[in-house]
Design a protein around this motif. Structure first.
Motif, PDB file in Angstrom:
ATOM      1  N   GLY A 121       5.905   8.627  -4.509  1.00  0.00           N
ATOM      2  CA  GLY A 121       5.425   9.919  -5.007  1.00  0.00           C
ATOM      3  C   GLY A 121       5.881  11.052  -4.121  1.00  0.00           C
ATOM      4  N   ILE A 122       5.776  10.858  -2.801  1.00  0.00           N
ATOM      5  CA  ILE A 122       6.156  11.922  -1.880  1.00  0.00           C
ATOM      6  C   ILE A 122       7.655  12.188  -1.967  1.00  0.00           C
ATOM      7  N   LEU A 127       0.825  -1.212   0.000  1.00  0.00           N
ATOM      8  CA  LEU A 127       0.000   0.000   0.000  1.00  0.00           C
ATOM      9  C   LEU A 127       0.855   1.256   0.000  1.00  0.00           C
ATOM     10  N   LEU A 128       1.924   1.218   0.813  1.00  0.00           N
ATOM     11  CA  LEU A 128       2.698   2.451   1.013  1.00  0.00           C
ATOM     12  C   LEU A 128       3.681   2.725  -0.127  1.00  0.00           C
ATOM     13  N   ILE A 178       9.699  11.716  -4.530  1.00  0.00           N
ATOM     14  CA  ILE A 178      10.128  12.375  -5.763  1.00  0.00           C
ATOM     15  C   ILE A 178       9.482  13.746  -5.932  1.00  0.00           C
ATOM     16  N   LEU A 216       3.678   3.058  -3.442  1.00  0.00           N
ATOM     17  CA  LEU A 216       3.419   4.100  -4.434  1.00  0.00           C
ATOM     18  C   LEU A 216       3.290   5.490  -3.806  1.00  0.00           C
ATOM     19  N   PRO A 217       2.449   5.666  -2.772  1.00  0.00           N
ATOM     20  CA  PRO A 217       2.341   7.013  -2.184  1.00  0.00           C
ATOM     21  C   PRO A 217       3.671   7.553  -1.669  1.00  0.00           C
ATOM     22  N   THR A 218       4.484   6.682  -1.027  1.00  0.00           N
ATOM     23  CA  THR A 218       5.755   7.193  -0.498  1.00  0.00           C
ATOM     24  C   THR A 218       6.709   7.548  -1.625  1.00  0.00           C
TER      25      THR A 218
END
Lengths: 288, 680
Positions: free
Chosen positions: B377-378, B370-371, B380, B373-375
């Motif tokens: 993104g954060i 879960l984490l 980069i 992709l969001p991390t």
């Protein structure tokens, strides 16, 4: 004596209510008036600049006809924004739910540090990142005419940081739900999709609604990444450019008409889903 | 020879110290006994006064009940009853009772302060005793080693019990402090909290220092451990493990865990390719950011010859550094993986295959899935740019050093130094402007937050008032303005207040037709400094109140209704109910929300930028700043209009510092869970 007292009380209450009604009516007028003015101005045909009166001398749909004519790029902007909003509301919701669910339901070593880092990052002004993001997107070729996918990327990529409201909601769901499903042999992913998500309908709608509304109002990032390209702009950046000192005298009523056209779908959606929005806002505020 | 010379003086020094400390402790004990005497006096006084107070109030109560009885038994008339009742309530507010309560409070306060002093002195004594024990022990060790050895255990015990005593005394001090707090008036309570907060700062720094040193130790030991483990794994591992040091994932693949191995291997290949073809060239120039002779130039025929570009060097250099860190971590994981696998094989257990890995991704390790992709993104799209801009604050990146034709380089703390230069060069110094804008930002955030808060509360209470009909309609009308994209409504409202806008037109018409004032001039809403500031705050009400109304309505409904009922029975007025029940409750619940909205308003770009654009502009301010500019809008115009990225970065860092400090201070001052009892 006692009777007299209660009578004065009821009298007091009626007077109080009368004042309340007057105050509420005044407030309503103040809040609604600018929109009434905006709509009225959008029907003005005799001139397109800023004027000091409210009621048009000549009524007509000229401004709306202009919006949908090929000379204006309005339809392109509108379409861009709609596409962006559609993608963002799906992807951003997914990102935020992934983040919130992991932080709410799992306990792992880096959980606290991760949350603290995101808290600290939130204290930096977002504009700092803009110059860099522009350069990065330019390298991949997602600026100017191709700004739409670029903007989607920018909106979605770090949206995981806005997980707070959803996590607050997830924290209120009892853990026994998960445990019961685990005993039944479900995987954690099945629990997330089949048990938790159906319970999240109100907060899901709130997240989708706010995510959908966001791109309609953003003009800074949009203008920066489109960088003057008429085909890459979103509706906010485009309408904003109509109010620049050079364009305002020929485009003010067009701006008003465009504003009305932009506001209508968002408003309709909002009024239908108001209940969920209010729930999300109050829940988010109380949990801090 | 020297040793013999030294020992006696040393001894005498220590003995001297022991004597001194003993004397000091004796004195301190005397002080405590004096204080205790004082306390005894005080407590007898308190008791006397309390008795007197109790007897008076008891008497009044019995008189009241007698009176009630008499009235119910028709022994006295209604008039007599009312008169007597009035007298009674007057007696309740008599000066004697008032002075008594006041005296009691001050006495209690003094009493508790003295108790606190006692405990604090005791702590001092205990600390001295600790030193004494240690000194005695060291003396003993030198003079009589055998006895010292025998008594070592008892010394340790003594030290431990001393430590415990100090802890319990510290607790006592805390409880006494809360007792003192209860005797203070509201204003004093706030001052008390305020003082305590700032008193606690050195302690907090001490704590921070300890935490940092612990962290440093942990890192140093961690690195030591890291290399030790790497070495040991290499020495003790089989050949598959050894190969994995160079070809990542080899061991895993060789042992049948092909999925993990493949991921490791692909990562290594990507990293090497990236470094060779992309990252490496930037990394090498990171120290200079490119020399000026390496910059791009324009050839005689007009084409651009591309050279080094400081911006790209810095950006991709930083990206490469991130990548290297990620690579080292993955490499370490890869080796650890080998070690674990070897151990499992040794224990003759089954290794997890690709199937198990895939299942773990949706089950045991689902959070990592879960984490991811969001991390990413954060990292980069937020961390990398912020890191980059922080670094830009230490360069001279501005309009004159704008790649690709001009390069920028490191300048150290020069840009921050500008914040403290008070020399006025040509009327527009950066530091002066920064100070002015910071001040206005704080003023604006304060007013924007609290005017919205109180007006929003007022409107919510109006709508929720008993007997008001059409509640839903009123609410919907207000919510309406949230639904419309802000840029439309704010831009339009800004136009309404312009000198040729609707408001001014109406003003002129009224002036001319009602007052016969033919020479009326438009109100300079956006041209006058103070008028612009006030107008901005008022229009912000129009934007913020509906939102606040929603928030407040939800909370108002949660206030227990019986609080109001009992207040009604006691005959409390509407204002009293508001100030004693509604407001404290609201402030308590929404404390954190107020804080976030304060910091949010400090960075409220939309309202200021769309309403005034920062204007009215002032040529006496640096960088074309205006009188309503917030730090955030100033940052924006510096970066976008002036390309003054270095100062924009400095302002961005300052905004972060201000927000962090405000958050920290306020968070410690607002009532948190500690004072929850106040509402129960």
């Amino acid at each position: 004596m006692v009777e007299k007292h209660s009578m004065s009380m009821s009298k007091k209450r009626t007077i109080g209510n009368v004042f309340s009604y007057i105050a509420l009516s005044l407030i309503s007028i103040i809040w609604i008036l600018p929109f009434v003015f905006l709509v009225l101005q959008s029907f003005r045909c005799e001139s397109t600049g800023v004027v000091g009166y409210v009621l048009p001398q000549q009524w007509g749909l000229d401004n709306y006809i202009f919006l949908f004519s090929p000379d204006a790029n309005f339809l392109q902007w509108y379409f861009n924004t709609f596409i962006i909003a559609l993608f963002v509301c799906v992807l951003q919701t997914a990102m935020q739910f992934m983040m919130a669910y992991a932080l709410s339901r799992f306990r792992f070593a880096l959980r606290k540090p991760l949350m603290n880092v995101m808290l600290v990052l939130g204290m930096f002004p977002g504009f700092l990142t803009m110059i860099v993001l522009y350069q990065v997107l330019k390298t991949i070729g997602l600026t100017g005419d191709n700004a739409v996918p670029g903007l989607i990327l920018v909106y979605v990529a770090s949206s995981g940081m806005g997980y707070y409201v959803i996590k607050g909601f997830l924290d209120t769901l009892p853990k026994s739900l998960d445990e019961a499903a685990l005993v039944d042999g479900a995987t954690r992913m099945q629990i997330f999709v089949k048990v938790i998500l159906p319970l999240c309908k109100p907060i899901l709608i709130y997240t989708v609604l706010t995510a959908f509304m966001g791109p309609w109002g953003d003009f800074i990032f949009a203008a920066c990444i489109a960088l003057g390209s008429q085909t890459g702009m979103n509706v906010a950046a485009g309408l904003n450019s109509w109010l620049s000192a050079a364009n305002i005298s020929s485009n003010f009523t067009h701006f008003c008409a465009g504003g009305v056209v932009v506001a209508i779908p968002v408003m309709v959606l909002f009024l239908f889903l108001q209940k969920y929005y209010v729930e999300g806002v109050t829940g988010g505020a109380v949990k801090g | 020879m020297e040793k013999e010379n030294n020992t006696p003086t040393n001894q005498s020094k220590e003995e001297l110290k022991i004597n001194c400390l003993s004397a000091l402790n004796e004195e301190l004990s005397n002080l405590i006994s004096k204080e205790e005497e004082l306390q005894l006096e005080k407590s007898t006084l308190i008791k006397e006064k309390q008795d007197r107070y109790n007897s008076i109030t008891n008497e009044l109560s019995t008189r009241e009940s007698d009176l009630d009885k008499a009235f119910f038994n028709d022994e006295i008339s209604k008039e007599e009853y009312l008169k007597a009742d009035q007298e009674l309530s007057k007696a309740r507010e008599s000066s004697e009772i008032k002075t008594l309560t006041k005296d009691l409070l001050t006495l209690k306060k003094e009493y508790y302060y003295s108790v606190k002093k006692c405990h604090e002195t005791k702590i001092k004594i205990l600390k001295n005793e600790k030193k004494l024990i240690k000194l005695n022990a060291s003396l003993l060790r030198r003079n009589d080693h055998e006895t010292y050895k025998a008594q070592k255990g008892s010394v340790k015990e003594a030290l431990l019990s001393n430590e415990k005593q100090i802890e319990s005394e510290k607790k006592e001090v805390k409880t006494t402090e809360s007792a003192i707090y209860l005797t203070l008036s509201k204003g004093e309570q706030f001052v008390f909290k305020f003082k305590n907060f700032f008193k606690a700062i050195p302690g907090k720094f001490e704590g921070l220092g300890i935490a940092i040193s612990k962290l440093v130790l942990k890192i140093v030991f961690g690195i030591g451990h890291f290399f030790k483990e790497l070495g040991l794994t290499f020495v003790h591992g089989d050949w598959k493990t050894k190969v994995s040091y160079f070809i990542m994932g080899f061991g895993s693949i060789a042992r049948g865990q092909w999925l993990r191995g493949l991921v490791f291997f692909i990562f290594e290949v990507v990293f090497i390719l990236y470094m060779i073809f992309f990252g490496g060239q930037y990394l090498g120039k990171l120290n200079s950011l490119g020399y000026y002779w390496e910059a791009s130039s324009i050839a005689e025929d007009g084409t651009i010859i591309y050279g080094a570009n400081s911006f790209n060097i810095l950006l991709y250099g930083v990206l490469s550094l991130f990548f290297i860190a990620a690579f080292i971590y993955t490499w370490y994981l890869n080796i650890k993986q080998n070690k674990i696998s070897e151990q499992i094989i040794k224990d003759e257990k089954k290794l997890e295959g690709a199937k198990d890995d895939l299942r773990a991704m949706v089950d045991k390790n689902f959070h990592k899935t879960l984490l991811a992709l969001p991390t990413l993104g954060i990292v980069i799209f937020t961390i990398l740019p912020i890191f980059f801009m922080i670094l830009v604050a230490f360069t001279n990146y501005d309009a004159n050093h704008n790649p690709p034709l001009n390069l920028f380089g490191w300048v150290g703390f020069d840009n921050f130094g500008q914040l403290f230069e008070w020399t006025n060069s040509g009327g527009a110094s950066f530091s002066m402007t920064f100070g002015q804008i910071l001040l206005w930002t704080l003023v604006w955030a304060f007013f924007a937050t609290f005017t919205n808060y109180f007006l929003g509360m007022l409107v919510a209470m109006l709508i929720n008032k008993k007997g008001i009909k059409l509640k839903k309609l009123w609410r919907t009308i207000l919510v309406f303005s949230i639904a419309i994209p802000q840029f439309i409504s704010i831009l339009y409202v800004s136009q309404m207040f312009a000198s040729d806008g609707i408001i001014n037109n109406m003003h002129m018409w009224i002036q001319q037709n009602w007052f016969g004032n033919a020479e009326a001039t438009p109100i300079p809403f956006w041209e006058n400094e103070w008028l612009a500031r006030i107008t901005v705050i008022i229009i912000n009400l129009w934007i913020g109140v509906p939102y606040l109304m929603l928030v407040v309505t939800g909370i108002l409904m949660n206030i227990p209704a019986d609080l109001y009922e009992s207040a009604n029975v006691d005959g409390a007025s509407a204002w009293q109910q508001y100030s004693k029940i509604t407001l404290p409750y609201m402030l308590f619940i929404t404390g954190p929300y107020l804080l976030t909205s304060f910091t949010g308003n400090m960075n409220n770009f939309n309202v200021i930028y769309l309403l005034t654009g920062g204007g009215p502009k002032d040529i006496n301010m640096f960088g074309n700043a205006g009188k309503t500019d917030l730090l955030i809008t100033w940052l924006f115009s510096l970066a976008i209009n002036d390309s003054n990225y270095k100062l924009a970065a400095v302002i961005g860092i300052m905004v972060f510092i201000v927000v962090a400090v405000v958050s920290l201070v306020v968070y410690n001052l607002i009532p948190s869970t500690k004072n929850e009892e106040e509402f129960q």
